[in-house]
Scaffold this active site. Structure first.
Site, PDB file in Angstrom:
ATOM      1  N   TYR A   7       0.757  -1.124  -0.092  1.00  0.00           N
ATOM      2  CA  TYR A   7       0.002  -0.048  -0.061  1.00  0.00           C
ATOM      3  C   TYR A   7       1.062   1.336   0.084  1.00  0.00           C
ATOM      4  CZ  TYR A   7      -4.020  -2.849   1.233  1.00  0.00           C
ATOM      5  OH  TYR A   7      -5.207  -3.839   0.930  1.00  0.00           O
TER       6      TYR A   7
ATOM      7  N   LYS B 186       3.940 -14.202   5.219  1.00  0.00           N
ATOM      8  CA  LYS B 186       4.507 -15.400   4.198  1.00  0.00           C
ATOM      9  C   LYS B 186       5.966 -15.096   3.742  1.00  0.00           C
ATOM     10  CE  LYS B 186       2.948 -18.121   0.962  1.00  0.00           C
ATOM     11  NZ  LYS B 186       2.399 -19.455   1.421  1.00  0.00           N
TER      12      LYS B 186
ATOM     13  N   ASP C  55      -1.441 -17.898   4.674  1.00  0.00           N
ATOM     14  CA  ASP C  55      -2.571 -18.767   4.055  1.00  0.00           C
ATOM     15  C   ASP C  55      -2.996 -19.928   4.789  1.00  0.00           C
ATOM     16  OD1 ASP C  55       0.051 -19.740   3.906  1.00  0.00           O
ATOM     17  OD2 ASP C  55      -0.053 -20.529   1.699  1.00  0.00           O
TER      18      ASP C  55
ATOM     19  N   ASP D  34      -5.500  -6.399   6.327  1.00  0.00           N
ATOM     20  CA  ASP D  34      -6.664  -6.103   5.550  1.00  0.00           C
ATOM     21  C   ASP D  34      -7.598  -7.048   5.387  1.00  0.00           C
ATOM     22  OD1 ASP D  34      -8.503  -4.458   4.294  1.00  0.00           O
ATOM     23  OD2 ASP D  34      -7.296  -3.599   2.904  1.00  0.00           O
TER      24      ASP D  34
ATOM     25  N   ASP E  98     -11.085  -9.007   7.552  1.00  0.00           N
ATOM     26  CA  ASP E  98     -12.458  -9.040   6.661  1.00  0.00           C
ATOM     27  C   ASP E  98     -12.742 -10.519   6.622  1.00  0.00           C
ATOM     28  OD1 ASP E  98     -12.263  -6.364   6.084  1.00  0.00           O
ATOM     29  OD2 ASP E  98     -12.333  -6.669   4.008  1.00  0.00           O
TER      30      ASP E  98
END
Length: 332
Positions: free
Chosen positions: A120, A173, A205, A229, A233
């Site tokens: 971002y 990751k 993951d 983010d 969610d």
């Protein structure tokens, strides 16, 4: 002592849920000075700027900002606003409440998301008709600052368990993004070791699989920007939807509070938006400013209404935004 609060409704249902949150704040024995400011799609259409300089400056100078949502201009609004308050961590709790039809009723987690860099950072380029690139930025300094905050967060008992010995989980990751997530992982774990805070780790993951299966194995999760983010969610889906998730963007001397949901254009203007996330964001604002007891009063009132009703349509009810807000005010 009076607190200067900038109020930015933004677009869509932000114009409905933010006033509800302000009504709740005004009902408490706390001295607030509210200053309204503009941002979002409608402002850009009228002025050419999604985030006017005046709004940015007001947010930077205030004690805190309460923000609703922005539509197509979201990136042009929320990223600069986070910069205005010098935010380095995004706090996103996801909790299942009594009375809400949740996929996983035992869910009670808090995401601490790095808030300044990663993918971002805005370093994107279209190099040809066939090729676009994105540069991911990860620094040791930002990673360590987030880790220091996480250690203080759990030491203060602010995690779901309220027990410092519970520590936190680092989601990353690093097995693939060895230099970027590798650096993030190394720095966060190093700070936890220096601070004698228990920290385990999970590949993001694998975390995305394990969380829905058994959310009770997690409490506080520390993660890079994009991962925080997306994973928060995912957690929203376990507790009843984005209409229940508040958030705080915390800086060194300032903060920005916002519901995690967006503008919800399909229901905007109909008066049926769920104000819960915005009101819980106001509770986080109260706690940030040192009014912990009042913040808990708001949480208790919200939980009571979620349990007994009335509820908005997203939670299986037929109440309006105003009716839910009135019920929360009644309990206060």
């Amino acid at each position: 002592m009076s607190h200067d609060i900038v109020v930015i409704e933004g677009d869509g249902i932000g114009r409905e849920v933010v006033p509800a949150a302000v009504d709740v704040l005004e009902a408490l024995p706390v001295d607030f000075e509210f200053v309204e400011a503009e941002a979002g799609d409608a402002v850009k259409e009228r002025t050419g700027e999604a985030l006017p300089a005046e709004t940015y400056e007001r947010a930077a100078e205030a004690d805190a900002t309460l923000f609703g949502a922005a539509g197509e201009t979201a990136a042009d609004v929320i990223l600069p606003l986070r910069e205005a308050v010098d935010s380095f961590v995004n706090i996103r709790p996801a909790k299942a409440y009594p009375g809400v039809d949740a996929l996983q009723p035992e869910t009670d987690v808090v995401f601490l998301r790095e808030n300044t860099e990663g993918v971002y950072s805005g370093h994107e380029n279209r190099l040809s008709d066939d090729l676009s690139t994105l540069t991911r930025v990860v620094t040791s300094s930002a990673s360590r600052e987030l880790a220091e905050f996480a250690c203080e967060f759990v030491d203060d008992g602010r995690g779901p368990a309220g027990d410092p010995d519970e520590g936190f989980t680092v989601a990353h990751k690093a097995n693939v993004m060895r230099e970027t997530d590798g650096r993030f992982r190394e720095e966060v774990l190093a700070v936890a070791d220096e601070r004698d805070v228990d920290a385990d780790e999970e590949l993001m993951d694998a975390f995305a699989t394990k969380l829905p299966l058994d959310p009770t194995q997690y409490g506080v999760i520390v993660c890079p920007n994009l991962a925080g983010d997306v994973l928060s969610d995912l957690a929203a889906g376990l507790v009843g939807g984005l209409g229940l998730l508040p958030s705080a963007n915390v800086g060194h001397d300032n903060a920005l509070f916002e519901p995690v949901h967006g503008t919800a254009p399909d229901i905007a203007g109909e008066g049926i938006a769920n104000p819960t996330a915005a009101i819980l964001s106001a509770a986080m604002l109260l706690e940030y400013l040192g009014h912990v007891e009042e913040g808990q009063r708001v949480r208790d009132a919200v939980e009571g209404v979620l349990s007994d009703g009335p509820r908005t349509g997203d939670l299986g009810g037929d109440a309006t935004t105003d009716e839910v807000t009135a019920a929360i005010l009644d309990r206060l």
